[in-house]
Scaffold this active site. Sequence first.
Site, PDB file in Angstrom:
ATOM      1  N   PHE A 129     -68.584 -17.565 -37.556  1.00 16.51           N
ATOM      2  CA  PHE A 129     -67.295 -16.833 -36.909  1.00 16.51           C
ATOM      3  C   PHE A 129     -67.451 -15.598 -37.136  1.00 16.51           C
ATOM      4  CE2 PHE A 129     -62.834 -15.488 -37.127  1.00 16.51           C
ATOM      5  CZ  PHE A 129     -62.279 -16.122 -35.858  1.00 16.51           C
ATOM      6  N   LEU A 131     -66.683 -12.124 -36.473  1.00 18.38           N
ATOM      7  CA  LEU A 131     -65.612 -11.061 -36.301  1.00 18.38           C
ATOM      8  C   LEU A 131     -65.701  -9.611 -36.996  1.00 18.38           C
ATOM      9  CD1 LEU A 131     -62.863 -10.492 -35.020  1.00 18.38           C
ATOM     10  CD2 LEU A 131     -61.845 -11.397 -36.977  1.00 18.38           C
ATOM     11  N   GLY A 135     -67.187  -1.243 -39.222  1.00 19.89           N
ATOM     12  CA  GLY A 135     -66.202  -0.636 -38.833  1.00 19.89           C
ATOM     13  C   GLY A 135     -64.966  -1.011 -38.576  1.00 19.89           C
ATOM     14  N   ASP A 247     -55.625 -19.020 -38.222  1.00 24.69           N
ATOM     15  CA  ASP A 247     -54.356 -19.956 -38.691  1.00 24.69           C
ATOM     16  C   ASP A 247     -55.170 -21.094 -39.406  1.00 24.69           C
ATOM     17  OD1 ASP A 247     -52.146 -18.476 -38.092  1.00 24.69           O
ATOM     18  OD2 ASP A 247     -51.720 -19.501 -36.597  1.00 24.69           O
ATOM     19  N   GLY A 347     -62.055 -18.176 -74.605  1.00 24.42           N
ATOM     20  CA  GLY A 347     -62.523 -17.238 -75.292  1.00 24.42           C
ATOM     21  C   GLY A 347     -64.075 -16.898 -74.766  1.00 24.42           C
ATOM     22  N   GLU A 371     -60.529 -13.882 -44.623  1.00 24.29           N
ATOM     23  CA  GLU A 371     -59.637 -14.418 -43.639  1.00 24.29           C
ATOM     24  C   GLU A 371     -58.346 -13.722 -43.894  1.00 24.29           C
ATOM     25  OE1 GLU A 371     -59.855 -18.328 -42.605  1.00 24.29           O
ATOM     26  OE2 GLU A 371     -62.209 -18.780 -43.372  1.00 24.29           O
TER      27      GLU A 371
HETATM   28  C1  LIG Z   1     -67.113 -13.823 -49.352  1.00 19.12           C
HETATM   29  C2  LIG Z   1     -66.661 -13.210 -47.955  1.00 19.12           C
HETATM   30  C3  LIG Z   1     -66.695 -14.180 -46.880  1.00 19.12           C
HETATM   31  C4  LIG Z   1     -66.630 -13.662 -45.508  1.00 19.12           C
HETATM   32  N1  LIG Z   1     -66.782 -14.411 -44.491  1.00 19.12           N
HETATM   33  C5  LIG Z   1     -66.526 -13.959 -43.074  1.00 19.12           C
HETATM   34  C6  LIG Z   1     -66.876 -14.559 -41.985  1.00 19.12           C
HETATM   35  O1  LIG Z   1     -67.152 -15.675 -42.087  1.00 19.12           O
HETATM   36  N2  LIG Z   1     -66.563 -13.826 -40.839  1.00 19.12           N
HETATM   37  C7  LIG Z   1     -66.063 -12.655 -40.797  1.00 19.12           C
HETATM   38  O2  LIG Z   1     -65.882 -12.237 -39.665  1.00 19.12           O
HETATM   39  N3  LIG Z   1     -65.864 -11.964 -41.789  1.00 19.12           N
HETATM   40  C8  LIG Z   1     -65.900 -12.518 -43.095  1.00 19.12           C
HETATM   41  N4  LIG Z   1     -65.777 -11.681 -44.192  1.00 19.12           N
HETATM   42  C9  LIG Z   1     -65.238 -10.458 -44.023  1.00 19.12           C
HETATM   43  C10 LIG Z   1     -63.643 -10.334 -44.356  1.00 19.12           C
HETATM   44  O3  LIG Z   1     -62.818 -10.983 -43.469  1.00 19.12           O
HETATM   45  C11 LIG Z   1     -63.185  -8.874 -44.545  1.00 19.12           C
HETATM   46  O4  LIG Z   1     -63.960  -8.376 -45.726  1.00 19.12           O
HETATM   47  C12 LIG Z   1     -61.896  -8.642 -44.984  1.00 19.12           C
HETATM   48  O5  LIG Z   1     -61.354  -8.955 -43.534  1.00 19.12           O
HETATM   49  C13 LIG Z   1     -61.380  -7.341 -45.149  1.00 19.12           C
HETATM   50  O6  LIG Z   1     -62.054  -6.333 -44.328  1.00 19.12           O
HETATM   51  P1  LIG Z   1     -62.876  -5.233 -45.194  1.00 19.12           P
HETATM   52  O7  LIG Z   1     -63.835  -5.646 -46.109  1.00 19.12           O
HETATM   53  O8  LIG Z   1     -63.385  -4.478 -44.080  1.00 19.12           O
HETATM   54  O9  LIG Z   1     -61.892  -4.253 -45.792  1.00 19.12           O
HETATM   55  P2  LIG Z   1     -60.841  -3.143 -45.237  1.00 19.12           P
HETATM   56  O10 LIG Z   1     -60.200  -3.620 -43.934  1.00 19.12           O
HETATM   57  O11 LIG Z   1     -61.564  -1.918 -45.063  1.00 19.12           O
HETATM   58  O12 LIG Z   1     -59.831  -3.119 -46.603  1.00 19.12           O
HETATM   59  C14 LIG Z   1     -59.986  -2.043 -47.286  1.00 19.12           C
HETATM   60  C15 LIG Z   1     -58.708  -2.022 -48.157  1.00 19.12           C
HETATM   61  O13 LIG Z   1     -57.545  -1.660 -47.447  1.00 19.12           O
HETATM   62  C16 LIG Z   1     -56.675  -2.660 -47.262  1.00 19.12           C
HETATM   63  N5  LIG Z   1     -55.926  -2.433 -45.877  1.00 19.12           N
HETATM   64  C17 LIG Z   1     -56.224  -2.370 -45.048  1.00 19.12           C
HETATM   65  N6  LIG Z   1     -55.557  -2.409 -43.814  1.00 19.12           N
HETATM   66  C18 LIG Z   1     -54.175  -2.396 -44.536  1.00 19.12           C
HETATM   67  C19 LIG Z   1     -52.955  -2.352 -43.777  1.00 19.12           C
HETATM   68  N7  LIG Z   1     -52.543  -2.492 -42.611  1.00 19.12           N
HETATM   69  N8  LIG Z   1     -51.865  -2.482 -44.620  1.00 19.12           N
HETATM   70  C20 LIG Z   1     -52.493  -2.454 -46.132  1.00 19.12           C
HETATM   71  N9  LIG Z   1     -53.519  -2.565 -46.792  1.00 19.12           N
HETATM   72  C21 LIG Z   1     -54.549  -2.492 -45.683  1.00 19.12           C
HETATM   73  C22 LIG Z   1     -57.191  -4.037 -47.589  1.00 19.12           C
HETATM   74  O14 LIG Z   1     -56.085  -5.096 -47.877  1.00 19.12           O
HETATM   75  C23 LIG Z   1     -58.334  -3.545 -48.582  1.00 19.12           C
HETATM   76  O15 LIG Z   1     -57.636  -3.738 -49.964  1.00 19.12           O
HETATM   77  C24 LIG Z   1     -66.053 -12.404 -45.231  1.00 19.12           C
HETATM   78  C25 LIG Z   1     -65.940 -11.638 -46.869  1.00 19.12           C
HETATM   79  C26 LIG Z   1     -66.085 -12.010 -47.715  1.00 19.12           C
HETATM   80  C27 LIG Z   1     -65.993 -11.081 -49.298  1.00 19.12           C
END
Ligand SMILES: Cc1cc2nc3c(=O)[nH]c(=O)nc-3n(C[C@H](O)[C@H](O)[C@H](O)COP(=O)(O)OP(=O)(O)OC[C@H]3O[C@@H](n4cnc5c(N)ncnc54)[C@H](O)[C@@H]3O)c2cc1C
Length: 396
Positions: A129, A131, A135, A247, A347, A371
């Site tokens: 998936f 997504l 950026g 979901d 520990g 997710e």
């Molecule tokens: C192990 C792992 C597996 C993954 N697998 C997939 C996958 O299969 N497919 C896929 O598409 N993605 C995947 N991801 C990506 C994941 O979905 C994203 O990392 C996640 O959605 C957060 O996006 P970001 O890392 O860009 O953080 P950012 O969106 O940059 O967020 C940074 C911080 O800002 C906070 N923040 C952002 N917007 C808001 C808001 N409106 N209000 C309050 N706080 C906010 C966030 O909570 C976070 O603390 C994976 C990530 C990991 C770590």
Amino acid sequence: MASDYALRYGLSDAEEAWRLRAEAFARDEVAPLSREADRAGRFPRALVPRMAALGLLRAPVAKAHGGAGAGALANALVSEELGRVDGSVRGFLAVHVGLVTQTVAELGTDEQRRAWLPRLMSGETIGCFALTEPGAGSDAAAVATRAREEGDEVVLDGEKHWITNGGVAGLAIVFATADPAAGRKGVEAYLVPTSTPGFSARPMEGHPLGHRASDHARIVLEGCRVPRAARLGPARGGFRVAMAGLDHGRLGVAAGAVGIQAACLEAATAFARTRRQFGQRVGDFQQVGASLAEMKVSLEASRLLVHHAARTLDRTGGPATAETSAAKLFATEAALRTATQAVRVHGARGYDDALPVERHYRDAVGLTIYEGTSEIQRVILARDLLGRDDGGGSTR
Ligand SMILES: Cc1cc2nc3c(=O)[nH]c(=O)nc-3n(C[C@H](O)[C@H](O)[C@H](O)COP(=O)(O)OP(=O)(O)OC[C@H]3O[C@@H](n4cnc5c(N)ncnc54)[C@H](O)[C@@H]3O)c2cc1C
């Protein structure tokens, strides 16, 4: 005779049968591989045909589409039992089944279902998936991958990262924008065979904190052409496709978080019963006993929230977005807290990979991020409570 679990949580015979099947598989076939897979950072792909043979890849898919029609609760129980043993294998399932197979089953055309569901449910094709982009993380509507129509084809250009199963998948659901100025209303979803020219996947560069046995890829799309008929869902309807997929996936993540808590509580309790210091069991120190009590309450509350979201889905046919977000938020935060407590109760013995608690601790961090982070689950819940701002009214 029904198990203690089935009696306490009121499972049907069919739900209990799914739980027992997943429990036995996790114990007998996954657990022996988990530590080495985590150390090697390699997804144990040989488990996929076994999951298919046990029906785990078709469990929640409606019978009308060739699935087992097991329902959301049965499927959550499968994720709980796998999560109890291995977060990476459970993560594979949340993506392959929850984000991909269920989404194709629910939103695909008849032709798309015929083309992909048999292969996904047999494990012949693995799904991912795609997504997230460098950026566009939480702000999924900001995807910059472009979808340009050229005759009967659509050309995809862009970059995705952190895509679970990305390097082993045969099918990717790729989210791209047909109109960057339109925000979420410009997003479209495409079913892209990973063998399509212009599609490439390579491993993520860093060494991840947790989910080390998951396959995480950076995907590049360069002039990647698919027929227009590969669009999943309506034109400009890709954002809704993403949310519908999430979901399902989120419920699997929440259930996996319950499994982590169950494993951590079991390990910490066993250790606190046998480890002696100052002439007594460490569990009899009030602070350690209180820690176990908190872990127990968190586990029960998380499990009930997951069951509630799943039963709501089974009863109403869905969606159950707020219930699922509440379960994901609570259970994943509780899993992180509980795994931390479990390491500390052990520990120094909890601090290396001789025992699985440190792996659960590392994996639990990821559950609060992917997710939809915990912050994003709160955004979803707050929006659900407040509704749309109609611009009217005042408190005075
Ligand atoms: C192990 C792992 C597996 C993954 N697998 C997939 C996958 O299969 N497919 C896929 O598409 N993605 C995947 N991801 C990506 C994941 O979905 C994203 O990392 C996640 O959605 C957060 O996006 P970001 O890392 O860009 O953080 P950012 O969106 O940059 O967020 C940074 C911080 O800002 C906070 N923040 C952002 N917007 C808001 C808001 N409106 N209000 C309050 N706080 C906010 C966030 O909570 C976070 O603390 C994976 C990530 C990991 C770590």
